[in-house]
Design a protein around this motif. Sequence first.
Motif, PDB file in Angstrom:
ATOM      1  N   ALA A 103       0.835  -1.199   0.000  1.00 32.73           N
ATOM      2  CA  ALA A 103       0.000   0.000   0.000  1.00 32.73           C
ATOM      3  C   ALA A 103       0.873   1.253   0.000  1.00 32.73           C
ATOM      4  CB  ALA A 103      -0.925  -0.011   1.212  1.00 32.73           C
ATOM      5  N   THR A 104       1.886   1.249   0.823  1.00 29.09           N
ATOM      6  CA  THR A 104       2.784   2.402   0.890  1.00 29.09           C
ATOM      7  C   THR A 104       3.447   2.656  -0.451  1.00 29.09           C
ATOM      8  OG1 THR A 104       3.237   1.895   3.204  1.00 29.09           O
ATOM      9  CG2 THR A 104       4.752   3.402   2.086  1.00 29.09           C
ATOM     10  N   MET A 105       3.911   1.598  -1.068  1.00 27.84           N
ATOM     11  CA  MET A 105       4.556   1.764  -2.369  1.00 27.84           C
ATOM     12  C   MET A 105       3.580   2.378  -3.375  1.00 27.84           C
ATOM     13  SD  MET A 105       7.652   0.707  -1.937  1.00 27.84           S
ATOM     14  CE  MET A 105       8.436   0.216  -3.468  1.00 27.84           C
ATOM     15  N   GLY A 106       2.357   1.926  -3.338  1.00 25.24           N
ATOM     16  CA  GLY A 106       1.349   2.481  -4.225  1.00 25.24           C
ATOM     17  C   GLY A 106       1.138   3.966  -3.970  1.00 25.24           C
ATOM     18  N   GLU A 107       1.087   4.329  -2.704  1.00 25.82           N
ATOM     19  CA  GLU A 107       0.887   5.740  -2.369  1.00 25.82           C
ATOM     20  C   GLU A 107       2.056   6.593  -2.838  1.00 25.82           C
ATOM     21  OE1 GLU A 107       0.238   5.736   1.847  1.00 25.82           O
ATOM     22  OE2 GLU A 107      -1.456   4.362   1.613  1.00 25.82           O
ATOM     23  N   VAL A 108       3.260   6.087  -2.618  1.00 26.24           N
ATOM     24  CA  VAL A 108       4.433   6.819  -3.076  1.00 26.24           C
ATOM     25  C   VAL A 108       4.367   7.028  -4.575  1.00 26.24           C
ATOM     26  CG1 VAL A 108       6.925   6.721  -3.368  1.00 26.24           C
ATOM     27  CG2 VAL A 108       5.916   6.064  -1.193  1.00 26.24           C
ATOM     28  N   ALA A 109       3.945   5.999  -5.295  1.00 27.90           N
ATOM     29  CA  ALA A 109       3.837   6.106  -6.745  1.00 27.90           C
ATOM     30  C   ALA A 109       2.805   7.165  -7.129  1.00 27.90           C
ATOM     31  CB  ALA A 109       3.456   4.752  -7.341  1.00 27.90           C
ATOM     32  N   ASP A 110       1.702   7.193  -6.418  1.00 27.29           N
ATOM     33  CA  ASP A 110       0.684   8.208  -6.671  1.00 27.29           C
ATOM     34  C   ASP A 110       1.251   9.611  -6.506  1.00 27.29           C
ATOM     35  OD1 ASP A 110      -1.613   6.955  -7.510  1.00 27.29           O
ATOM     36  OD2 ASP A 110      -2.250   6.429  -5.488  1.00 27.29           O
ATOM     37  N   GLN A 111       1.924   9.796  -5.379  1.00 23.72           N
ATOM     38  CA  GLN A 111       2.513  11.114  -5.129  1.00 23.72           C
ATOM     39  C   GLN A 111       3.522  11.462  -6.205  1.00 23.72           C
ATOM     40  OE1 GLN A 111       4.104  11.077  -1.138  1.00 23.72           O
ATOM     41  NE2 GLN A 111       2.166  10.317  -0.289  1.00 23.72           N
ATOM     42  N   GLY A 112       4.307  10.459  -6.592  1.00 25.30           N
ATOM     43  CA  GLY A 112       5.301  10.684  -7.630  1.00 25.30           C
ATOM     44  C   GLY A 112       4.637  11.073  -8.942  1.00 25.30           C
ATOM     45  N   LEU A 113       3.553  10.400  -9.225  1.00 22.55           N
ATOM     46  CA  LEU A 113       2.827  10.685 -10.459  1.00 22.55           C
ATOM     47  C   LEU A 113       2.303  12.119 -10.459  1.00 22.55           C
ATOM     48  CD1 LEU A 113       2.185   9.262 -13.024  1.00 22.55           C
ATOM     49  CD2 LEU A 113       0.148   8.285 -11.973  1.00 22.55           C
ATOM     50  N   ALA A 114       1.796  12.532  -9.323  1.00 23.46           N
ATOM     51  CA  ALA A 114       1.306  13.904  -9.199  1.00 23.46           C
ATOM     52  C   ALA A 114       2.453  14.896  -9.374  1.00 23.46           C
ATOM     53  CB  ALA A 114       0.630  14.089  -7.842  1.00 23.46           C
ATOM     54  N   ALA A 115       3.579  14.568  -8.775  1.00 23.20           N
ATOM     55  CA  ALA A 115       4.729  15.473  -8.837  1.00 23.20           C
ATOM     56  C   ALA A 115       5.318  15.518 -10.243  1.00 23.20           C
ATOM     57  CB  ALA A 115       5.795  15.051  -7.825  1.00 23.20           C
ATOM     58  N   ALA A 116       5.231  14.397 -10.935  1.00 22.63           N
ATOM     59  CA  ALA A 116       5.809  14.340 -12.279  1.00 22.63           C
ATOM     60  C   ALA A 116       5.004  15.195 -13.252  1.00 22.63           C
ATOM     61  CB  ALA A 116       5.861  12.901 -12.773  1.00 22.63           C
ATOM     62  N   GLY A 117       3.764  15.432 -12.885  1.00 18.93           N
ATOM     63  CA  GLY A 117       2.938  16.238 -13.763  1.00 18.93           C
ATOM     64  C   GLY A 117       2.427  15.412 -14.923  1.00 18.93           C
ATOM     65  N   ASP A 118       3.168  15.400 -15.987  1.00 18.60           N
ATOM     66  CA  ASP A 118       2.755  14.689 -17.192  1.00 18.60           C
ATOM     67  C   ASP A 118       3.125  13.208 -17.121  1.00 18.60           C
ATOM     68  OD1 ASP A 118       2.247  13.804 -19.718  1.00 18.60           O
ATOM     69  OD2 ASP A 118       3.152  15.534 -20.720  1.00 18.60           O
ATOM     70  N   PRO A 119       2.148  12.312 -17.311  1.00 14.01           N
ATOM     71  CA  PRO A 119       2.443  10.873 -17.261  1.00 14.01           C
ATOM     72  C   PRO A 119       3.267  10.387 -18.445  1.00 14.01           C
ATOM     73  CG  PRO A 119       0.084  11.309 -16.994  1.00 14.01           C
ATOM     74  CD  PRO A 119       0.716  12.572 -17.461  1.00 14.01           C
ATOM     75  N   SER A 120       3.481  11.233 -19.405  1.00 16.03           N
ATOM     76  CA  SER A 120       4.264  10.787 -20.551  1.00 16.03           C
ATOM     77  C   SER A 120       5.750  11.107 -20.381  1.00 16.03           C
ATOM     78  CB  SER A 120       3.745  11.452 -21.829  1.00 16.03           C
ATOM     79  OG  SER A 120       4.022  12.843 -21.806  1.00 16.03           O
ATOM     80  N   THR A 121       6.089  11.840 -19.312  1.00 18.00           N
ATOM     81  CA  THR A 121       7.497  12.096 -19.038  1.00 18.00           C
ATOM     82  C   THR A 121       8.149  10.809 -18.547  1.00 18.00           C
ATOM     83  OG1 THR A 121       7.053  12.693 -16.755  1.00 18.00           O
ATOM     84  CG2 THR A 121       6.993  14.470 -18.366  1.00 18.00           C
ATOM     85  N   PRO A 122       9.480  10.754 -18.592  1.00 13.40           N
ATOM     86  CA  PRO A 122      10.157   9.541 -18.104  1.00 13.40           C
ATOM     87  C   PRO A 122       9.723   9.171 -16.693  1.00 13.40           C
ATOM     88  CG  PRO A 122      11.718  10.930 -19.254  1.00 13.40           C
ATOM     89  CD  PRO A 122      10.441  11.702 -19.211  1.00 13.40           C
TER      90      PRO A 122
ATOM     91  N   ALA B  10      10.095  13.025  -2.833  1.00 12.48           N
ATOM     92  CA  ALA B  10       9.479  11.703  -2.901  1.00 12.48           C
ATOM     93  C   ALA B  10      10.552  10.625  -3.006  1.00 12.48           C
ATOM     94  CB  ALA B  10       8.526  11.637  -4.090  1.00 12.48           C
ATOM     95  N   ALA B  11      11.595  10.912  -3.776  1.00 14.56           N
ATOM     96  CA  ALA B  11      12.681   9.949  -3.940  1.00 14.56           C
ATOM     97  C   ALA B  11      13.343   9.651  -2.595  1.00 14.56           C
ATOM     98  CB  ALA B  11      13.708  10.476  -4.937  1.00 14.56           C
ATOM     99  N   GLU B  12      13.657  10.709  -1.882  1.00 14.13           N
ATOM    100  CA  GLU B  12      14.342  10.519  -0.603  1.00 14.13           C
ATOM    101  C   GLU B  12      13.441   9.824   0.406  1.00 14.13           C
ATOM    102  OE1 GLU B  12      17.495  11.073   0.309  1.00 14.13           O
ATOM    103  OE2 GLU B  12      18.028  11.733  -1.710  1.00 14.13           O
ATOM    104  N   LYS B  13      12.175  10.129   0.326  1.00 13.98           N
ATOM    105  CA  LYS B  13      11.214   9.502   1.233  1.00 13.98           C
ATOM    106  C   LYS B  13      11.155   7.992   1.008  1.00 13.98           C
ATOM    107  CE  LYS B  13       6.226   9.434   2.073  1.00 13.98           C
ATOM    108  NZ  LYS B  13       4.939   9.968   1.583  1.00 13.98           N
TER     109      LYS B  13
END
Lengths: 165, 165
Positions: A103-122, B10-13
């Motif tokens: 669950a934590t990993m999923g949440e981190v990914a969500d936050q990362g996705l939000a931070a990345a902005g565009d899902p098409s970026t690396p 997020a990376a560091e977290k």
Amino acid sequence: MGDDKRLRDAAEKLALILAQGGMQKTTARVMTCLLFSQQETLTAADLCAELQISSGAVSGAVKQLTPSGLLERVPAPGSRRDHYRFPDGAWATLMSQQNQLLATMGEVADQGLAAAGDPSTPAGQRMAEMRDFYSFMLRELPPLIERWRTDFTAKQAKQETHQAD
Amino acid sequence: MGDDKRLRDAAEKLALILAQGGMQKTTARVMTCLLFSQQETLTAADLCAELQISSGAVSGAVKQLTPSGLLERVPAPGSRRDHYRFPDGAWATLMSQQNQLLATMGEVADQGLAAAGDPSTPAGQRMAEMRDFYSFMLRELPPLIERWRTDFTAKQAKQETHQAD
DNA sequence: CAAAGATTTCAGAGATCTGTGAATACTCTG
DNA sequence: CAGAGTATTCACAGATCTCTGAAATCTTTG
């Protein structure tokens, strides 16, 4: 009995494996000692004697193991000492706790996705895959464990009936 | 761009979480740095600069990550430097490697069962449950991961077709 | 409620681990 | 094939972690 030595060797061997996997060495030894013991339960004094460690070390290990469900205190009528044992279903419990991590990993990914902005970026693409994977696992793993639990208890019940014949 | 800072946080977290789970701290930081980077690949020098660590530390982390499939070298035409990246499907790879552990646990249980002699003894019963659990997991987990792989690649293919429209 | 029995806490010694920085070994390029 | 640019290795210093042993705390019992 030579079997006892084999059991103790197996216990120490597993403790070593677990220690390499990140578990505290003493904690692992306490756990495997209970797991491989031919006694139903062991006292802190037993563990001290068997593993040649101090009572403080045992106390610390108990403290780590108990919340993970890998060790439980057992009421010991007529004895002032605490009795410990390796609980039934502990492995399933342990695996279930991985769910928290999933669950934590999923949440981190969500936050990362939000931070990345565009899902098409690396970064966005990596996050999307990560989220997909962990949400999949979080969806599939708990039912799997549950299935083992029911299967296994059914199996045991059958065995006991058989013995009762 | 503020997003970069959020990504770095997020990376560091995540690195911290992984470190608590037993992974080397620097190794985890290198991994998450690649995972959250908006670059396709990073060089060792990039990692040194970004994480403020020595080249030796990077080399060590790369050495740990590569065999686990959490980091891959990427051929870099026209550059003498090695380029590293977080591989596609790394999470599935990581989970698959748990299988090795599951198998080992099963083997240990087998040996324990043999050493316990009678399966009706306390140790024997614990071993039997342990073996049952891990053989179950070893049977069920790999197909599950495989299913995600196929589902996910199918999903991606569809998305690409959609973009091509 | 005092005393014995048992567990937990804690400071400190000892061991272990990890990153640095420099030296070494590679590997391209001109 | 010489030399510049990288990557890797390694000894050591620093930090971290872990167990011990003793003191403190808690609990049971006579």
